[in-house]
Design an enzyme around this catalytic site. Structure first.
Site, PDB file in Angstrom:
ATOM      1  N   ARG A 179       0.828  -1.209   0.000  1.00  0.00           N
ATOM      2  CA  ARG A 179       0.000   0.000   0.000  1.00  0.00           C
ATOM      3  C   ARG A 179       0.867   1.265   0.000  1.00  0.00           C
ATOM      4  O   ARG A 179       0.530   2.274   0.600  1.00  0.00           O
ATOM      5  CB  ARG A 179      -0.965   0.008   1.185  1.00  0.00           C
ATOM      6  CG  ARG A 179      -1.942  -1.164   1.203  1.00  0.00           C
ATOM      7  CD  ARG A 179      -2.855  -1.183  -0.012  1.00  0.00           C
ATOM      8  NE  ARG A 179      -3.701  -2.358   0.000  1.00  0.00           N
ATOM      9  CZ  ARG A 179      -3.421  -3.507  -0.621  1.00  0.00           C
ATOM     10  NH1 ARG A 179      -2.308  -3.625  -1.329  1.00  0.00           N
ATOM     11  NH2 ARG A 179      -4.237  -4.528  -0.563  1.00  0.00           N
ATOM     12  N   SER A 228     -11.385  -0.557   3.145  1.00  0.00           N
ATOM     13  CA  SER A 228     -10.519  -0.914   4.272  1.00  0.00           C
ATOM     14  C   SER A 228      -9.968   0.345   4.922  1.00  0.00           C
ATOM     15  O   SER A 228      -9.357   1.169   4.260  1.00  0.00           O
ATOM     16  CB  SER A 228      -9.367  -1.803   3.796  1.00  0.00           C
ATOM     17  OG  SER A 228      -9.848  -3.042   3.335  1.00  0.00           O
ATOM     18  N   GLU A 298      -5.304   3.497   6.178  1.00  0.00           N
ATOM     19  CA  GLU A 298      -5.205   3.227   4.740  1.00  0.00           C
ATOM     20  C   GLU A 298      -6.038   4.248   3.965  1.00  0.00           C
ATOM     21  O   GLU A 298      -5.668   4.671   2.873  1.00  0.00           O
ATOM     22  CB  GLU A 298      -5.686   1.808   4.422  1.00  0.00           C
ATOM     23  CG  GLU A 298      -5.571   1.439   2.953  1.00  0.00           C
ATOM     24  CD  GLU A 298      -5.836  -0.030   2.685  1.00  0.00           C
ATOM     25  OE1 GLU A 298      -6.357  -0.340   1.604  1.00  0.00           O
ATOM     26  OE2 GLU A 298      -5.529  -0.881   3.555  1.00  0.00           O
TER      27      GLU A 298
END
Length: 306
Positions: A179, A228, A298
């Site tokens: 990520r 998420s 995130e």
């Protein structure tokens, strides 16, 4: 913020602009949470050349923020100062190329990448069926799902920097991690080239159906959510840490931790961005207290508080 004043100051510099500028444009309509304040100026470029022209002629002291489909984004209630750029129709083309490759504009939703690949008999890109965002966001966050990430299928991408210069970056220049993207923060991606492999369209579509069914079963995809919320810490799953901390179903105003998947925050109706962010920080504090692990957001949080 005074979008009209900023717009008036920019107009003389941008005589050849073909894209659209809107002052004090509400951003909540562009985020999946359906919360947040306005953009001082919202700019929708006509195409890559228009974007480069705009950035080249924009004063260096005017801040620039780029947003995509808003699926992984929380805009704070005070809105975003300066220019907010949102790529649209001029960045929506999909081309099938030789060698089982797909060239895609960065405004294309990830699910359309998966579908186009399936139609062309290109395997290896079906995981994009499980990512609720656009190609630009997948490039910026090394988006992934079901055991596969963007770094594994990307060949190269085009980008425009803050000075209006155009770049072509091979995948190695992204310095990808989990990520994480190491490309310069001011680069706005405009196009990506993906590498797949030969496959049977029927089997690819079946795989995509399985991904879609799994998401519907375990994620609150019909709710106002940002996907998420926290990255998985090394060796752990965020949802398990959140559950163990007793946060499943926790609420702040109309913001709530999903009971279906507790790494998802949802807006049950009239939540503010402040409610959602406060809830997220409460979850982080409880997880730190119970496990010693500090969760990392995130979801991208942008703008200023009201």
């Amino acid at each position: 913020m005074n979008g009209a004043k900023l717009l008036d100051s920019l107009t003389p510099r941008l005589a050849d602009l073909r894209g659209r500028l809107a002052a004090d444009a509400p951003l909540k309509d562009y985020t999946w949470f359906r919360v947040g304040g306005p953009a001082e100026i919202l700019y929708s470029p006509a195409d890559e050349a228009d974007l480069a022209y705009f950035l080249k002629n924009l004063p260096a002291d005017v801040p620039v923020t780029n947003i995509g489909l808003g699926s992984n984004l929380l805009v704070r209630d005070g809105g975003i100062e300066g220019i907010v750029i949102r790529l649209g129709r001029g960045f929506g083309e999909i081309k099938v190329e030789d060698g089982h490759r797909l060239r895609v504009g960065t405004a294309v939703p990830d699910v359309k990448v998966a579908r186009a690949a399936a139609d062309a008999g290109i395997a290896g890109l079906s995981f994009y069926r499980g990512i609720p965002g656009s190609v630009g966001g997948a490039l910026r966050m090394n988006g992934g799902a079901h055991g596969k990430e963007t770094c594994e299928v990307l060949v190269e991408a085009r980008a425009v920097d803050r000075q209006g210069n155009i770049h072509v970056l091979p995948v190695a220049d992204f310095h990808y991690g989990y990520r994480h993207c190491g490309a310069p923060d001011d680069y706005i991606f405009t196009e990506a080239l993906f590498q797949g492999e030969p496959g049977d369209p029927v089997k690819i579509l079946a795989e995509m159906d399985g991904i879609a069914a799994y998401r519907e079963e375990v994620q609150p995809i019909k709710s106002r959510t940002g996907g998420s919320t926290f990255k998985n810490p090394p060796g752990n799953k965020s949802w398990q840490l959140i559950d163990a901390a007793g946060c499943r179903g926790l609420a702040v105003g109309d913001a709530k931790v999903s009971e279906l998947h507790c790494n998802f925050l949802i807006n049950e109706g009239n939540a503010t961005a402040a409610d959602i962010e406060t809830l997220g920080e409460t979850v982080r504090a409880r997880v730190k207290e119970t496990s010693g692990i500090e969760l990392e957001w995130e979801i991208k949080r942008l703008g200023k508080e009201a």
